[in-house]
Design a protein around this motif. Sequence first.
Motif, PDB file in Angstrom:
ATOM      1  N   TYR A  36      63.087  32.918 -15.001  1.00  0.00           N
ATOM      2  CA  TYR A  36      64.193  32.908 -14.061  1.00  0.00           C
ATOM      3  C   TYR A  36      65.502  33.003 -14.840  1.00  0.00           C
ATOM      4  CZ  TYR A  36      61.468  31.731  -9.909  1.00  0.00           C
ATOM      5  OH  TYR A  36      60.592  31.781  -8.844  1.00  0.00           O
ATOM      6  N   LEU A  44      70.138  30.581  -9.343  1.00  0.00           N
ATOM      7  CA  LEU A  44      68.934  30.833 -10.111  1.00  0.00           C
ATOM      8  C   LEU A  44      68.097  31.887  -9.368  1.00  0.00           C
ATOM      9  CD1 LEU A  44      67.679  29.580 -12.651  1.00  0.00           C
ATOM     10  CD2 LEU A  44      66.490  27.973 -11.175  1.00  0.00           C
ATOM     11  N   GLN A  45      67.620  32.885 -10.117  1.00  0.00           N
ATOM     12  CA  GLN A  45      66.844  33.954  -9.475  1.00  0.00           C
ATOM     13  C   GLN A  45      65.736  34.414 -10.399  1.00  0.00           C
ATOM     14  OE1 GLN A  45      69.105  37.872  -9.496  1.00  0.00           O
ATOM     15  NE2 GLN A  45      70.766  36.472 -10.017  1.00  0.00           N
ATOM     16  N   LEU A  46      64.687  34.959  -9.785  1.00  0.00           N
ATOM     17  CA  LEU A  46      63.549  35.419 -10.559  1.00  0.00           C
ATOM     18  C   LEU A  46      63.910  36.657 -11.369  1.00  0.00           C
ATOM     19  CD1 LEU A  46      60.472  35.164 -11.127  1.00  0.00           C
ATOM     20  CD2 LEU A  46      60.119  36.743  -9.217  1.00  0.00           C
ATOM     21  N   ARG A  49      57.748  38.191 -13.623  1.00  0.00           N
ATOM     22  CA  ARG A  49      56.511  37.417 -13.552  1.00  0.00           C
ATOM     23  C   ARG A  49      55.503  38.076 -14.460  1.00  0.00           C
ATOM     24  NH1 ARG A  49      52.549  37.628  -8.291  1.00  0.00           N
ATOM     25  NH2 ARG A  49      50.871  36.319  -9.103  1.00  0.00           N
ATOM     26  N   TYR A  86      65.454  30.486 -17.785  1.00  0.00           N
ATOM     27  CA  TYR A  86      64.485  29.406 -17.629  1.00  0.00           C
ATOM     28  C   TYR A  86      63.080  29.983 -17.557  1.00  0.00           C
ATOM     29  CZ  TYR A  86      68.424  26.414 -16.286  1.00  0.00           C
ATOM     30  OH  TYR A  86      69.600  25.708 -16.267  1.00  0.00           O
TER      31      TYR A  86
ATOM     32  N   TYR B 101      55.676  35.189  -4.019  1.00  0.00           N
ATOM     33  CA  TYR B 101      55.528  34.020  -4.876  1.00  0.00           C
ATOM     34  C   TYR B 101      56.871  33.556  -5.427  1.00  0.00           C
ATOM     35  CZ  TYR B 101      55.837  38.073  -7.818  1.00  0.00           C
ATOM     36  OH  TYR B 101      56.240  39.247  -8.362  1.00  0.00           O
ATOM     37  N   GLU B 102      57.876  34.403  -5.307  1.00  0.00           N
ATOM     38  CA  GLU B 102      59.189  34.102  -5.862  1.00  0.00           C
ATOM     39  C   GLU B 102      59.806  32.921  -5.149  1.00  0.00           C
ATOM     40  OE1 GLU B 102      61.807  37.406  -5.730  1.00  0.00           O
ATOM     41  OE2 GLU B 102      63.584  36.257  -6.311  1.00  0.00           O
ATOM     42  N   GLN B 103      60.444  32.038  -5.921  1.00  0.00           N
ATOM     43  CA  GLN B 103      61.212  30.945  -5.342  1.00  0.00           C
ATOM     44  C   GLN B 103      62.644  31.423  -5.169  1.00  0.00           C
ATOM     45  OE1 GLN B 103      60.579  27.098  -7.387  1.00  0.00           O
ATOM     46  NE2 GLN B 103      59.137  26.883  -5.713  1.00  0.00           N
ATOM     47  N   PHE B 105      66.387  30.254  -4.492  1.00  0.00           N
ATOM     48  CA  PHE B 105      67.142  29.029  -4.667  1.00  0.00           C
ATOM     49  C   PHE B 105      68.452  29.054  -3.884  1.00  0.00           C
ATOM     50  CE2 PHE B 105      65.064  26.451  -7.859  1.00  0.00           C
ATOM     51  CZ  PHE B 105      64.129  27.329  -8.379  1.00  0.00           C
ATOM     52  N   GLY B 106      68.828  27.867  -3.427  1.00  0.00           N
ATOM     53  CA  GLY B 106      70.141  27.698  -2.852  1.00  0.00           C
ATOM     54  C   GLY B 106      71.177  27.526  -3.948  1.00  0.00           C
TER      55      GLY B 106
END
Lengths: 109, 114
Positions: A36, A44-46, A49, A86, B101-103, B105-106
């Motif tokens: 991330y 925060l973003q992906l 994977r 991260y 599957y991605e989270q 976020f706020g």
Amino acid sequence: AQRVTQPEKLLSVFKGAPVELKCNYSYSGSPELFWYVQYSRQRLQLLLRHISRESIKGFTADLNKGETSFHLKKPFAQEEDSAMYYCALSGRDFNKFYFGSGTKLNVKP
Amino acid sequence: EADIYQTPRYLVIGTGKKITLECSQTMGHDKMYWYQQDPGMELHLIHYSYGVNSTEKGDLSSESTVSRIRTEHFPLTLESARPSHTSQYLCASSDPQGGSYEQYFGPGTRLTVT
């Protein structure tokens, strides 16, 4: 116990230099690994994977189960890559996620 | 626009006060999460939810509580704030059953307890 370790808090490189952000993990089972990213003043973003095996913004990451590592690499860093990165892992059910403490990448002009 | 919202963004409050951190998402995701992050440290999962009326504690012990009465809403409550609760709180959602599957976020809530 599940754990993600990012040994470097800060990594500074010059523009055009190769970058490698280290990530080691411990997990009892088959983990899913992610990177991330958080750019300044953004969420925060992906980034990518491991199972996708794709290159995002020039970054790649290879899962090494023998060394339990998932290092993030880019051959030529750009100033816009400066951000917090991260490493994270979850189980195959994606129910719980474990994050490392992050590495701040600073790409100098 | 589908998004995940957190309010307030910043909160400074005195010891002993009751506070609720709001988190709402318009993505239709079933799974929601609360993380706590101290500066320079890992994100620690403190609560998660698989859906309405489902809540679980994360690996990091927390004195906070959560509820999930509606799919889109996942508030976190501290009954009596203490200086040790000073931290950043991040809410996230995901939908692995839907193939994501991605989270997501706020923006986070930075809490300071004086």
